[in-house]
Design an enzyme around this catalytic site. Structure first.
Site, PDB file in Angstrom:
ATOM      1  N   GLU A 189      -0.042  -1.037   5.625  1.00 56.15           N
ATOM      2  CA  GLU A 189       1.034  -0.648   6.544  1.00 56.15           C
ATOM      3  C   GLU A 189       0.929   0.823   6.903  1.00 56.15           C
ATOM      4  O   GLU A 189       1.383   1.248   7.967  1.00 56.15           O
ATOM      5  CB  GLU A 189       2.403  -0.930   5.906  1.00 56.15           C
ATOM      6  CG  GLU A 189       3.590  -0.826   6.863  1.00 56.15           C
ATOM      7  CD  GLU A 189       4.219   0.563   6.935  1.00 56.15           C
ATOM      8  OE1 GLU A 189       5.068   0.769   7.814  1.00 56.15           O
ATOM      9  OE2 GLU A 189       3.862   1.454   6.119  1.00 56.15           O
ATOM     10  N   ASP A 243       0.828  -1.222   0.000  1.00 56.63           N
ATOM     11  CA  ASP A 243       0.000   0.000   0.000  1.00 56.63           C
ATOM     12  C   ASP A 243       0.855   1.261   0.000  1.00 56.63           C
ATOM     13  O   ASP A 243       2.058   1.233   0.252  1.00 56.63           O
ATOM     14  CB  ASP A 243      -0.959   0.014   1.198  1.00 56.63           C
ATOM     15  CG  ASP A 243      -0.251   0.020   2.538  1.00 56.63           C
ATOM     16  OD1 ASP A 243       0.788  -0.668   2.684  1.00 56.63           O
ATOM     17  OD2 ASP A 243      -0.723   0.730   3.451  1.00 56.63           O
TER      18      ASP A 243
END
Lengths: 359, 359
Positions: free
Chosen positions: B126, B72
């Site tokens: 994350e 991400d």
């Protein structure tokens, strides 16, 4: 339309006024009721302007006084309808300032003759932004309706004269820094830490207490807001302390800005709001006569009120109304019944047609 | 489905990954593409869990390493698609951390044999709240998939080992006062003024710089937010300074709270967020061997990373990835092409089946 009974006693009339909800912006019902009752009275000439109602006598006296009160209240806070006990009337607006409005309406209805000409004023939007203030808008559109030698603003003042008012100014004071990741803070400059110096100076500030016309005012320089921060892992690059300076009537707005600028030397400052103070003006004969008539005592007014707006219209003014100003805007605001009765009685005596007005 | 070409060079593969937008919460397309390519490879056993993809070799080596990267990115900031110049690849996620993901995918695709068993991990979320973190959720649901002797987290670190990580803790420190109307400020206690003392202590704080395993860490104790204020005419009764404490790996979370409590003695404190530090662990043979293989240099990691989560799983870990960590989350984030090529080359050498793994 909810109706009012101006022949009722002042406590009952205050209760009726409190029970017509009139949060700022919603003054039409109460203004309608006030206007309707005043129009029944032959000795008054009534003018409606927005939700402001002006009622003037024209007896041809050499002196004219304004007796003014605002019709609006701060927002509801689970404090309606009115509730009465042995000593007080409770409810939204009871203190600020429907008690004062009731006193004025009682005088308007019951004194067909007086020793001075009177301009009664009931106005809207005192509790909100200045540009909506009924007194301001009326003064701009029809200043002739407000011409007078003296004005009494029925703001709560424990039914004792509170003279003049302190000015108020809001200033944003900003500390600047440089952003950095908070894990490597040595790469930046923390603006919130920098604002510590602003707070240090505010803490060290000794407010003035000048004596003017025999009244001791009391200044204050206080942070009212502080904001700063970007994210939980970022050293902030700006922090703003919003300062409220309350300044005594011997200081102009320009002098007030200069004072704040000096205290906050080295920081960016931006004035966001400012309202001038009003001198107590107790040397004006009409004011002195009024103080003498209502007990001889005058105290300084610390808060800002629309007396400063009358001053701008060229009309000396004092605050005089039932209720403790410390209770204004509180959920449990209330007004002592004794204040209502005393304020009505004292004004009635001062306006008694059997007593000559001051020269 | 957008496809990836794992046979392309590492720069081209990074560009392909950047061009699959994968802001946290939207990792499905990129996880689908990664999973599809890895499933083509006979030497890997692939497991999908949410938008997390695990691919494991099973050569029977005595040592297993995890090579991990998150899929991400932070939100779009007008920085897609990718743009390449002579020296850098620009675009959202290029630095944090699709360059590292590309390196790992290149190794996964091109090294059918290695001198250690490898668990490749590509995970989601994350950059957002901990409870969504793919590594955390996978570690809770399937810890067996993450068992290893050592882990390399491909966080940007200039393609040099950054060992361990500092802990991070957020603490709200509150100053209390007593409300009053700002026109009569002597009736109250200004909580914002009271917070000046908190800022004074933060300003005076000398951060520690302990040396651990030969690495100099650098703590920091910083205000990241400050809030206070009720209304423009009210002395505020509360002011909260949100402090971020970055603490070195020789300090536990309990010791960190104690430290903040001591600095802020006399004020209310509330810990709102806390993540432990990770020791550099360079004494672990696998770690020492890795440092030696990739140039012999190790630096301390100041920021908090998921190496601490590996530590909690019992797996020593280091940060090692292309890209400058100072560029992470910036609009103009980019990764040097040289970093991409060097990181791939160094990891490839370390995993070379012709070289025996460390004992």
């Amino acid at each position: 339309m909810t109706s009012l009974d101006l022949t009722a006693d002042v406590v009952t009339l205050t209760e009726q006024l409190v029970n017509i909800e009139s949060v700022s912006g919603n003054e039409k019902p109460i203004a309608d009721a006030v206007e309707a009752e005043l129009r029944r009275l032959d000795h008054l000439e009534v003018t409606r302007f927005g939700n402001n109602v002006v009622a003037r006598t024209s007896h041809g006296h050499p002196e004219r006084v304004v007796i003014a009160g605002h019709l609006d209240t701060v927002p509801l806070n689970d404090n309606l309808p009115a509730r009465r006990d042995e000593e007080n009337l409770h409810g939204l607006g009871s203190c600020d300032m429907k008690g004062g409005v009731a006193v004025a309406l009682r005088l308007a209805a019951s004194m067909a003759t007086t020793n001075r000409d009177i301009t009664f004023l009931f106005y809207e939007c005192e509790e909100v932004e200045e540009h909506r203030n009924g007194l301001k808008l009326l003064g701009e559109a029809h200043p002739e309706l407000l011409e007078a030698d003296f004005a009494i603003l029925m703001e709560p003042s424990n039914a004792v004269v509170e003279a003049g008012c302190q000015g108020t100014m809001r200033v944003d004071v900003t500390s600047r820094g440089e952003r950095a990741h908070s894990a490597r803070s040595w790469n930046g400059v923390n603006a919130i830490h920098g604002a510590g110096e602003i707070l240090h100076r505010l803490n060290a500030y000794e407010p003035r207490r000048p004596v003017i016309d025999g009244l001791e005012y009391h200044e204050g320089l206080n942070a009212v807001f502080v904001t700063g921060g970007v994210a939980g892992n970022v050293l902030p690059d700006a922090c703003t302390v919003s300062v409220n300076y309350r300044f005594a009537p011997d200081r102009s707005e320009a002098e007030a800005v200069e004072r704040v600028r000096k205290v906050c030397d080295g920081f960016e400052i931006e004035v966001t709001d400012s309202a001038s103070a009003a001198m107590p003006g107790l040397g004006v004969p009409a004011a002195a006569a009024f103080v003498a008539a209502v007990g001889g005592t005058a105290n300084p007014k610390f808060g800002w009120t629309d007396v400063a707006r009358f001053r701008d219209l060229g009309v000396p003014a004092v605050n005089f109304g039932p209720g403790d100003p410390l209770l204004a805007h509180k959920q449990d605001e209330h007004v002592p019944l004794e204040h209502l009765r005393r304020a009505e009685q004292q004004l009635r005596s001062w306006l008694d047609p059997r007593i000559a007005s001051a020269p």
